[in-house]
Design a protein around this motif. Structure first.
Motif, mmCIF file in Angstrom:
data_model
loop_
_atom_site.group_PDB
_atom_site.id
_atom_site.type_symbol
_atom_site.label_atom_id
_atom_site.label_comp_id
_atom_site.label_asym_id
_atom_site.label_seq_id
_atom_site.Cartn_x
_atom_site.Cartn_y
_atom_site.Cartn_z
ATOM 1 N N ARG A 234 -9.160 -2.987 67.821
ATOM 2 C CA ARG A 234 -8.499 -4.221 68.249
ATOM 3 C C ARG A 234 -9.359 -4.979 69.271
ATOM 4 N NH1 ARG A 234 -3.068 -5.068 67.467
ATOM 5 N NH2 ARG A 234 -2.842 -5.993 69.539
ATOM 6 N N PHE A 235 -9.988 -4.249 70.178
ATOM 7 C CA PHE A 235 -10.839 -4.905 71.169
ATOM 8 C C PHE A 235 -12.085 -5.490 70.519
ATOM 9 C CE2 PHE A 235 -8.445 -2.442 74.411
ATOM 10 C CZ PHE A 235 -8.119 -3.505 75.238
ATOM 11 N N PHE A 236 -12.648 -4.808 69.524
ATOM 12 C CA PHE A 236 -13.805 -5.354 68.815
ATOM 13 C C PHE A 236 -13.406 -6.625 68.057
ATOM 14 C CE2 PHE A 236 -15.597 -0.832 68.700
ATOM 15 C CZ PHE A 236 -16.389 -1.071 69.812
ATOM 16 N N LYS A 237 -12.180 -6.631 67.509
ATOM 17 C CA LYS A 237 -11.695 -7.824 66.825
ATOM 18 C C LYS A 237 -11.519 -8.974 67.816
ATOM 19 C CE LYS A 237 -7.985 -9.406 63.745
ATOM 20 N NZ LYS A 237 -6.726 -9.028 63.057
ATOM 21 N N ARG A 238 -10.968 -8.656 69.001
ATOM 22 C CA ARG A 238 -10.812 -9.692 70.029
ATOM 23 C C ARG A 238 -12.162 -10.226 70.497
ATOM 24 N NH1 ARG A 238 -6.530 -7.160 74.351
ATOM 25 N NH2 ARG A 238 -4.787 -6.759 72.941
ATOM 26 N N ALA A 239 -13.168 -9.349 70.507
ATOM 27 C CA ALA A 239 -14.493 -9.752 70.968
ATOM 28 C C ALA A 239 -15.090 -10.834 70.072
ATOM 29 C CB ALA A 239 -15.424 -8.544 71.026
ATOM 30 N N ARG A 240 -14.636 -10.890 68.808
ATOM 31 C CA ARG A 240 -15.142 -11.908 67.883
ATOM 32 C C ARG A 240 -14.323 -13.193 67.946
ATOM 33 N NH1 ARG A 240 -15.155 -7.353 64.452
ATOM 34 N NH2 ARG A 240 -13.376 -8.187 63.312
ATOM 35 N N ALA A 241 -13.200 -13.149 68.671
ATOM 36 C CA ALA A 241 -12.307 -14.311 68.730
ATOM 37 C C ALA A 241 -12.513 -15.069 70.039
ATOM 38 C CB ALA A 241 -10.857 -13.864 68.607
ATOM 39 N N ARG A 242 -12.173 -16.326 70.014
ATOM 40 C CA ARG A 242 -12.273 -17.170 71.203
ATOM 41 C C ARG A 242 -11.012 -16.994 72.043
ATOM 42 N NH1 ARG A 242 -10.795 -22.352 72.663
ATOM 43 N NH2 ARG A 242 -12.218 -23.430 74.097
ATOM 44 N N VAL A 243 -11.182 -16.754 73.331
ATOM 45 C CA VAL A 243 -10.056 -16.560 74.233
ATOM 46 C C VAL A 243 -9.806 -17.852 75.002
ATOM 47 C CG1 VAL A 243 -9.194 -15.308 76.248
ATOM 48 C CG2 VAL A 243 -10.476 -14.100 74.482
ATOM 49 N N SER A 244 -8.555 -18.276 75.052
ATOM 50 C CA SER A 244 -8.206 -19.463 75.830
ATOM 51 C C SER A 244 -7.063 -19.114 76.770
ATOM 52 C CB SER A 244 -7.787 -20.626 74.912
ATOM 53 O OG SER A 244 -6.647 -20.272 74.160
ATOM 54 N N VAL A 245 -7.081 -19.731 77.940
ATOM 55 C CA VAL A 245 -6.037 -19.516 78.929
ATOM 56 C C VAL A 245 -5.238 -20.808 79.069
ATOM 57 C CG1 VAL A 245 -5.514 -18.859 81.303
ATOM 58 C CG2 VAL A 245 -7.507 -17.878 80.159
ATOM 59 N N ASP A 246 -3.971 -20.767 78.712
ATOM 60 C CA ASP A 246 -3.107 -21.945 78.795
ATOM 61 C C ASP A 246 -2.368 -21.951 80.124
ATOM 62 O OD1 ASP A 246 -3.796 -22.731 76.177
ATOM 63 O OD2 ASP A 246 -2.314 -21.340 75.345
ATOM 64 N N ALA A 247 -2.416 -23.088 80.795
ATOM 65 C CA ALA A 247 -1.720 -23.214 82.077
ATOM 66 C C ALA A 247 -0.213 -23.291 81.858
ATOM 67 C CB ALA A 247 -2.200 -24.463 82.808
ATOM 68 N N THR A 248 0.535 -22.496 82.596
ATOM 69 C CA THR A 248 1.999 -22.502 82.527
ATOM 70 C C THR A 248 2.529 -23.255 83.738
ATOM 71 O OG1 THR A 248 1.941 -20.340 81.452
ATOM 72 C CG2 THR A 248 4.065 -21.064 82.346
ATOM 73 N N LYS A 249 3.084 -24.436 83.503
ATOM 74 C CA LYS A 249 3.485 -25.306 84.611
ATOM 75 C C LYS A 249 4.977 -25.170 84.921
ATOM 76 C CE LYS A 249 -0.142 -28.683 83.597
ATOM 77 N NZ LYS A 249 -0.449 -30.095 83.295
ATOM 78 N N GLY A 250 5.324 -25.524 86.150
ATOM 79 C CA GLY A 250 6.722 -25.603 86.562
ATOM 80 C C GLY A 250 7.432 -24.272 86.731
ATOM 81 N N MET A 251 6.675 -23.204 86.975
ATOM 82 C CA MET A 251 7.293 -21.884 87.135
ATOM 83 C C MET A 251 7.542 -21.607 88.617
ATOM 84 S SD MET A 251 7.647 -20.173 84.195
ATOM 85 C CE MET A 251 7.386 -18.431 84.455
ATOM 86 N N SER A 252 8.779 -21.278 88.937
ATOM 87 C CA SER A 252 9.069 -20.825 90.293
ATOM 88 C C SER A 252 8.600 -19.376 90.424
ATOM 89 C CB SER A 252 10.567 -20.908 90.582
ATOM 90 O OG SER A 252 11.280 -19.994 89.752
ATOM 91 N N ALA A 253 8.502 -18.897 91.666
ATOM 92 C CA ALA A 253 8.075 -17.516 91.873
ATOM 93 C C ALA A 253 9.048 -16.546 91.220
ATOM 94 C CB ALA A 253 7.952 -17.233 93.368
ATOM 95 N N ARG A 254 10.348 -16.858 91.286
ATOM 96 C CA ARG A 254 11.349 -15.964 90.708
ATOM 97 C C ARG A 254 11.205 -15.901 89.190
ATOM 98 N NH1 ARG A 254 16.490 -16.400 88.577
ATOM 99 N NH2 ARG A 254 17.872 -14.612 88.942
ATOM 100 N N ARG A 255 11.076 -17.070 88.558
ATOM 101 C CA ARG A 255 10.919 -17.100 87.099
ATOM 102 C C ARG A 255 9.624 -16.428 86.677
ATOM 103 N NH1 ARG A 255 11.082 -22.723 84.505
ATOM 104 N NH2 ARG A 255 10.624 -21.412 82.689
ATOM 105 N N ALA A 256 8.566 -16.620 87.464
ATOM 106 C CA ALA A 256 7.286 -16.001 87.147
ATOM 107 C C ALA A 256 7.392 -14.486 87.226
ATOM 108 C CB ALA A 256 6.215 -16.512 88.110
#
Length: 209
Positions: free
Chosen positions: A91-113
């Motif tokens: 699975r990690f070798f498969k992920r190594a061939r894929a592009r990783v993106s980080v999506d920003a999660t907006k409007g989260m309070s500390a409690r919800r997070a």
């Protein structure tokens, strides 16, 4: 503590490398910190502590009880651990061939997070399989309740520390992009490490047979 410290260090090194890889909780922590601020990101990181404690405690107690009832279960668990490690590696070798993106999660309070991070960890099957692998390496049959408590507490602290680092260091978009760029290299390295540990478990099985 009755077990040598080396037994704990071996587990924590494996666990730390597992945390290093960009999984659901890591990406959630970075994305929340990036979109909703460091306070929300730190709340995600702190939630990992009780989540890891619950998974680890349940698995440790379950495996310890199994070993008392079924003497040959340790050999079976070692085989399962080796198989899971090989599966993880692919699975990690498969992920190594894929592009990783980080999506920003907006409007989260500390409690919800906090609650969201806890929910991700609680429903992530990787958490259980990770602990099955750990307990195929850790000598549960020789561990005292104090040893098990140290294993659980130490792992929880390590998990929180790693995620706090992510929340603080990768909470900006440029830093997250750098992390995403290097994620394939990290995934490939983790895959190689997991194959190495699997080979060691298989060798131990063959020698002990």
């Amino acid at each position: 503590m009755t077990l040598p410290l080396a037994e704990f260090i071996a587990v924590w090194v494996f666990f730390g490398i597992n945390i290093l890889s960009p999984g659901p909780n890591v990406l959630n922590t970075i994305g929340t910190a990036m979109g909703s601020g460091r306070r929300a990101g730190l709340a995600c990181a702190i939630a990992v502590g009780p989540g890891v404690a619950i998974w680890s405690l349940a698995t440790v107690l379950g495996v310890a009880a199994l070993f008392r009832v079924v003497p040959w279960a340790e050999t079976l668990l070692t085989g399962i651990g080796a198989a899971l490690l090989i599966w993880f590696a692919t699975r990690f070798f498969k992920r190594a061939r894929a592009r990783v993106s980080v999506d920003a999660t907006k409007g989260m309070s500390a409690r919800r997070a906090f609650l969201g991070s806890l929910a991700i960890l609680a429903t992530n099957p990787k958490a259980m399989t990770t602990w099955l692998v750990i307990l195929s390496v850790f000598p549960v049959d020789r561990a005292t309740p104090g040893d098990m408590a140290l294993l659980v507490v130490g792992s929880s602290i390590l998990a929180v520390t790693g995620h706090v680092f992510y929340a603080l260091m990768f909470s900006t978009r440029p830093a997250a992009r750098i992390y995403a760029r290097w994620a394939p290299v990290v995934n490939a390295g983790v895959g190689v490490f997991f194959l190495f540990v699997a080979a060691k478990l298989i060798r131990d099985l063959v020698i002990g047979a």
